[in-house]
Write a protein that holds these residues in place. Structure first.
Motif, PDB file in Angstrom:
ATOM      1  N   PHE A 199     135.991 -55.998  61.081  1.00 31.69           N
ATOM      2  CA  PHE A 199     136.030 -56.222  59.630  1.00 31.69           C
ATOM      3  C   PHE A 199     137.437 -56.279  59.040  1.00 31.69           C
ATOM      4  CE2 PHE A 199     131.721 -54.578  60.314  1.00 31.69           C
ATOM      5  CZ  PHE A 199     130.982 -55.486  59.582  1.00 31.69           C
ATOM      6  N   GLY A 200     138.450 -55.928  59.819  1.00 29.99           N
ATOM      7  CA  GLY A 200     139.821 -55.980  59.308  1.00 29.99           C
ATOM      8  C   GLY A 200     139.961 -55.152  58.034  1.00 29.99           C
ATOM      9  N   ASP A 201     140.630 -55.705  57.029  1.00 26.09           N
ATOM     10  CA  ASP A 201     140.872 -54.968  55.787  1.00 26.09           C
ATOM     11  C   ASP A 201     139.584 -54.635  55.041  1.00 26.09           C
ATOM     12  OD1 ASP A 201     143.526 -55.032  56.302  1.00 26.09           O
ATOM     13  OD2 ASP A 201     143.981 -56.706  54.933  1.00 26.09           O
ATOM     14  N   HIS A 202     138.554 -55.451  55.259  1.00 25.44           N
ATOM     15  CA  HIS A 202     137.273 -55.174  54.574  1.00 25.44           C
ATOM     16  C   HIS A 202     136.677 -53.836  55.017  1.00 25.44           C
ATOM     17  CE1 HIS A 202     133.494 -55.782  52.549  1.00 25.44           C
ATOM     18  NE2 HIS A 202     132.845 -55.623  53.696  1.00 25.44           N
ATOM     19  N   THR A 203     137.112 -53.335  56.184  1.00 27.93           N
ATOM     20  CA  THR A 203     136.623 -52.038  56.672  1.00 27.93           C
ATOM     21  C   THR A 203     136.749 -50.970  55.585  1.00 27.93           C
ATOM     22  OG1 THR A 203     137.479 -52.681  58.827  1.00 27.93           O
ATOM     23  CG2 THR A 203     136.820 -50.383  58.586  1.00 27.93           C
ATOM     24  N   ASP A 204     137.827 -51.051  54.799  1.00 28.84           N
ATOM     25  CA  ASP A 204     138.066 -50.048  53.753  1.00 28.84           C
ATOM     26  C   ASP A 204     137.008 -50.093  52.654  1.00 28.84           C
ATOM     27  OD1 ASP A 204     140.389 -49.326  55.082  1.00 28.84           O
ATOM     28  OD2 ASP A 204     141.620 -50.761  53.968  1.00 28.84           O
ATOM     29  N   ARG A 205     136.294 -51.187  52.565  1.00 33.68           N
ATOM     30  CA  ARG A 205     135.283 -51.322  51.508  1.00 33.68           C
ATOM     31  C   ARG A 205     133.859 -51.165  52.049  1.00 33.68           C
ATOM     32  NH1 ARG A 205     139.449 -54.559  50.372  1.00 33.68           N
ATOM     33  NH2 ARG A 205     138.618 -56.359  51.482  1.00 33.68           N
ATOM     34  N   ILE A 206     133.751 -50.661  53.274  1.00 35.11           N
ATOM     35  CA  ILE A 206     132.423 -50.395  53.851  1.00 35.11           C
ATOM     36  C   ILE A 206     132.153 -48.893  53.798  1.00 35.11           C
ATOM     37  CG2 ILE A 206     130.974 -50.527  55.912  1.00 35.11           C
ATOM     38  CD1 ILE A 206     132.572 -52.939  56.815  1.00 35.11           C
ATOM     39  N   ALA A 207     131.074 -48.534  53.121  1.00 37.91           N
ATOM     40  CA  ALA A 207     130.659 -47.121  53.064  1.00 37.91           C
ATOM     41  C   ALA A 207     129.944 -46.800  54.373  1.00 37.91           C
ATOM     42  CB  ALA A 207     129.731 -46.891  51.878  1.00 37.91           C
ATOM     43  N   VAL A 208     130.618 -46.015  55.207  1.00 31.47           N
ATOM     44  CA  VAL A 208     130.090 -45.704  56.538  1.00 31.47           C
ATOM     45  C   VAL A 208     129.385 -44.347  56.508  1.00 31.47           C
ATOM     46  CG1 VAL A 208     130.720 -45.273  58.956  1.00 31.47           C
ATOM     47  CG2 VAL A 208     131.955 -47.007  57.636  1.00 31.47           C
ATOM     48  N   SER A 209     128.215 -44.277  57.180  1.00 37.37           N
ATOM     49  CA  SER A 209     127.536 -42.985  57.346  1.00 37.37           C
ATOM     50  C   SER A 209     127.076 -42.862  58.778  1.00 37.37           C
ATOM     51  CB  SER A 209     126.258 -42.898  56.508  1.00 37.37           C
ATOM     52  OG  SER A 209     126.513 -43.097  55.181  1.00 37.37           O
ATOM     53  N   SER A 210     127.023 -41.635  59.241  1.00 35.62           N
ATOM     54  CA  SER A 210     126.210 -41.372  60.424  1.00 35.62           C
ATOM     55  C   SER A 210     125.143 -40.368  60.026  1.00 35.62           C
ATOM     56  CB  SER A 210     127.027 -40.803  61.577  1.00 35.62           C
ATOM     57  OG  SER A 210     126.103 -40.349  62.576  1.00 35.62           O
ATOM     58  N   THR A 211     123.892 -40.834  60.059  1.00 37.30           N
ATOM     59  CA  THR A 211     122.791 -39.931  59.701  1.00 37.30           C
ATOM     60  C   THR A 211     122.474 -38.979  60.850  1.00 37.30           C
ATOM     61  OG1 THR A 211     121.406 -41.875  60.131  1.00 37.30           O
ATOM     62  CG2 THR A 211     121.691 -41.215  57.847  1.00 37.30           C
ATOM     63  N   PRO A 243     123.492 -42.642  52.373  1.00 38.57           N
ATOM     64  CA  PRO A 243     123.355 -41.206  52.678  1.00 38.57           C
ATOM     65  C   PRO A 243     124.683 -40.602  53.153  1.00 38.57           C
ATOM     66  CG  PRO A 243     122.352 -42.516  54.423  1.00 38.57           C
ATOM     67  CD  PRO A 243     122.789 -43.481  53.350  1.00 38.57           C
ATOM     68  N   PRO A 244     124.879 -39.316  52.886  1.00 38.06           N
ATOM     69  CA  PRO A 244     126.114 -38.669  53.332  1.00 38.06           C
ATOM     70  C   PRO A 244     126.042 -38.326  54.820  1.00 38.06           C
ATOM     71  CG  PRO A 244     124.719 -37.053  52.256  1.00 38.06           C
ATOM     72  CD  PRO A 244     123.980 -38.373  52.177  1.00 38.06           C
ATOM     73  N   THR A 245     127.209 -38.138  55.405  1.00 33.45           N
ATOM     74  CA  THR A 245     127.302 -37.698  56.795  1.00 33.45           C
ATOM     75  C   THR A 245     127.393 -36.175  56.790  1.00 33.45           C
ATOM     76  OG1 THR A 245     128.450 -39.735  57.358  1.00 33.45           O
ATOM     77  CG2 THR A 245     128.676 -37.894  58.910  1.00 33.45           C
ATOM     78  N   ALA A 246     126.357 -35.539  57.294  1.00 30.50           N
ATOM     79  CA  ALA A 246     126.302 -34.075  57.233  1.00 30.50           C
ATOM     80  C   ALA A 246     127.465 -33.458  58.004  1.00 30.50           C
ATOM     81  CB  ALA A 246     124.976 -33.581  57.818  1.00 30.50           C
ATOM     82  N   ASN A 247     127.961 -32.358  57.491  1.00 29.03           N
ATOM     83  CA  ASN A 247     128.992 -31.565  58.187  1.00 29.03           C
ATOM     84  C   ASN A 247     130.340 -32.249  58.339  1.00 29.03           C
ATOM     85  OD1 ASN A 247     127.456 -29.218  58.657  1.00 29.03           O
ATOM     86  ND2 ASN A 247     126.434 -30.222  60.389  1.00 29.03           N
ATOM     87  N   LEU A 248     130.534 -33.343  57.612  1.00 29.97           N
ATOM     88  CA  LEU A 248     131.859 -33.957  57.667  1.00 29.97           C
ATOM     89  C   LEU A 248     132.751 -33.233  56.660  1.00 29.97           C
ATOM     90  CD1 LEU A 248     133.878 -36.017  58.660  1.00 29.97           C
ATOM     91  CD2 LEU A 248     132.975 -37.641  57.016  1.00 29.97           C
ATOM     92  N   VAL A 249     133.577 -32.347  57.170  1.00 33.61           N
ATOM     93  CA  VAL A 249     134.432 -31.514  56.316  1.00 33.61           C
ATOM     94  C   VAL A 249     135.868 -32.008  56.402  1.00 33.61           C
ATOM     95  CG1 VAL A 249     135.294 -29.174  55.935  1.00 33.61           C
ATOM     96  CG2 VAL A 249     132.917 -29.525  56.661  1.00 33.61           C
ATOM     97  N   ASP A 250     136.290 -32.282  57.614  1.00 32.50           N
ATOM     98  CA  ASP A 250     137.678 -32.653  57.850  1.00 32.50           C
ATOM     99  C   ASP A 250     137.661 -33.881  58.762  1.00 32.50           C
ATOM    100  OD1 ASP A 250     140.370 -32.706  58.180  1.00 32.50           O
ATOM    101  OD2 ASP A 250     140.520 -30.847  59.345  1.00 32.50           O
TER     102      ASP A 250
END
Lengths: 415, 78
Positions: free
Chosen positions: A326-338, A367-374
């Protein structure tokens, strides 16, 4: 090209049973990981898992039937029944398909292991009591294809009936191939999905021995995709089945499409039995092929449900692969791991995450990625954490990578 | 003896195969009780543990009812 749409969903996930509950669980960001009493009894090196909500197989499947089927088939049958009802393929409460041509309805299921519990139970019996005591039910229970077979037996679906195994990508591969069967005109409707019930002492020990499972003994924080403290996955179980049909067929019967299966891509790493190449090269190919197949500009993809297993290698390689695609578009993709919520449901994961991707698309909520703190500084992605994010979505992608370097990517667009 | 064996069959059919107790009778066919040929083979394995007699495949050929199976077991016990 024939458009293929999703008209029904059935899901039995660690995040909940049924579409509404499973999706609410994913949005909650609360992990389903818990101490596993069965594993604790066996003294396995890792004793946490993500199980589906408890159910009574006898009550669900009927007298005698549950005993003849492995747990993974139980899960598949329950998910398929819900999908059939959701799509309106039968009268309410009926498992038999009556409202579409059952002879033109097929089944395509993915599973990585098959009847894991049956193997685990039967082999000790063979060793202890001898060959003469091996159950005649062993073969029809332990194969990996009875999930698909049993869905047909119970629903009456007599179209093409197959099982695909790409390990942890199997659920996504099944949706890919199910879509292709419809495009090829081999059926009007395909029940496609993935299932796994591999939380046994043997498989957990083996995954632990290879270093794939987290050593974190705290279930609440164990599955933490993309986090700098991630150290392996939490094993899960589950099933999801999607009703796929040609857009024309869905329109003909007045069904409401939930999403379009716009693109599917598959690839191999051709690299290693378990590890991805550092640059995620195979995954990149699968994503590029899915985008080309969907014939959409990569910049319309606003959300990616990542494979995101919470292993150090996978999540880092996946981040690199995404940026390569995705190149620069990567920054505009909301990524989650369920998987932070569900753990890694192996052969079911691709289908469960396809469901979550479709729900995100329909509701405009990631959806949010659980336990992603840091977040791992090596992973240069916009990973959604903490709470769901509202995003208007034109296209979503779900990625899945299986051991053996078998990769799948799916693109869904609005119906 | 026959009554004792019927009690064993009843226990196995209810506990292992989930057959409701009130449907089990000496004259009931395994088919009517919801058991197919693989189930009947499985049943013989459980029975072997309970009564020490194993019915072989060829002995099962003309076994239709619970009583048929009881007769075969008694024959072998004699």
């Amino acid at each position: 090209m024939t458009d293929v749409v999703v008209t029904g969903i059935g899901i039995l996930s660690p995040s909940g049973r049924g579409l509404d509950a499973a999706w609410a669980g994913a949005l909650s960001g609360r992990t389903a990981a818990a101490r596993d009493e069965l594993l604790a009894e066996m003294g396995t090196p890792v004793q946490i898992s993500c199980r589906v909500p408890a159910f009574d197989p006898d009550a669900e499947l009927g007298r005698g039937a549950a005993r003849r089927l492995d747990r993974f088939t139980h899960l598949a049958v329950i998910a398929a029944r819900e999908a059939i009802a959701h799509a309106g393929l039968s009268e309410a409460g009926e498992e038999r398909i009556t409202y579409v041509d059952a002879d033109r309805t097929g089944v395509m299921m993915g599973s990585g292991i098959g009847g894991a519990e049956t193997w685990a139970e039967e082999y000790p019996r063979y060793l202890d009591k001898g060959p003469g005591r091996v159950s005649p039910m062993f073969v029809p229970k332990m194969l990996s294809n009875p999930a698909a077979g049993t869905i047909a037996i119970r629903s009456g679906a007599r179209g093409p009936n197959m099982t695909v195994n790409t390990a942890c990508a199997a659920g996504a591969s099944a949706i890919h191939l199910g879509r292709d069967l419809l495009r090829a005109g081999a059926a009007d409707v395909i029940l496609a999905g993935g299932v796994e019930a591999g939380v046994t002492g043997l498989s957990v020990s083996a995954f632990a021995q290879m270093g794939a499972l987290t050593k974190n003994p705290d279930p609440a924080t164990a599955s933490r995709p993309f986090d700098v403290a991630r150290d392996g996955f939490v094993i899960g179980e589950g099933a999801a089945v999607l009703v796929l049909e040609t857009a024309e067929h869905a329109a003909g019967r007045g069904a409401t499409p939930l999403a379009v299966v716009a693109g599917a891509g598959a690839s191999a790493d051709a690299h290693h039995a378990t590890a991805p190449p550092e640059d995620g090269g195979g995954a990149r190919l699968a994503m590029q092929r899915a985008l080309a197949d969907a014939d959409v500009d990569p910049t319309v993809v606003g959300h990616l449900n990542a494979h995101g297993t919470s292993t150090p290698l996978n999540d880092a390689a996946e981040g690199r692969a995404l940026r390569a695609v995705f190149g620069d578009h990567t920054d505009r993709i909301a990524v989650s791991s369920t998987k932070g919520v569900t753990g890694h449901t192996l052969g079911a994961a691709g289908a469960i995450e396809a469901v979550f991707s479709i729900q995100a698309l329909r509701e405009g909520r990631v959806p949010p990625t659980a336990n992603l703190v840091d977040q791992d500084p090596e992973i240069d992605l916009d990973v959604v954490a903490g709470a769901p994010r509202e995003v208007t979505l034109q296209a979503v992608m779900s990625t899945s990578m299986g051991f053996g370097g078998q990769n799948a990517a799916l693109v869904f667009t609005p119906a | 003896m026959s009554q004792e064996l019927l009690a064993v069959f009843t226990e196995v059919l209810t506990e292992e195969f989930g057959v409701p107790e009130d449907e089990i009778a000496a004259e009931a066919t395994f088919e009517a009780l919801g058991l197919d040929s693989l189930d009947v083979v499985e049943l013989t394995l459980v029975l072997e543990e309970k009564v020490g007699v194993k019915l072989e495949d060829e002995e099962l050929e003309d076994v239709r009812t619970v009583q048929d199976a009881i007769d075969k077991v008694e024959e072998k016990q004699a």
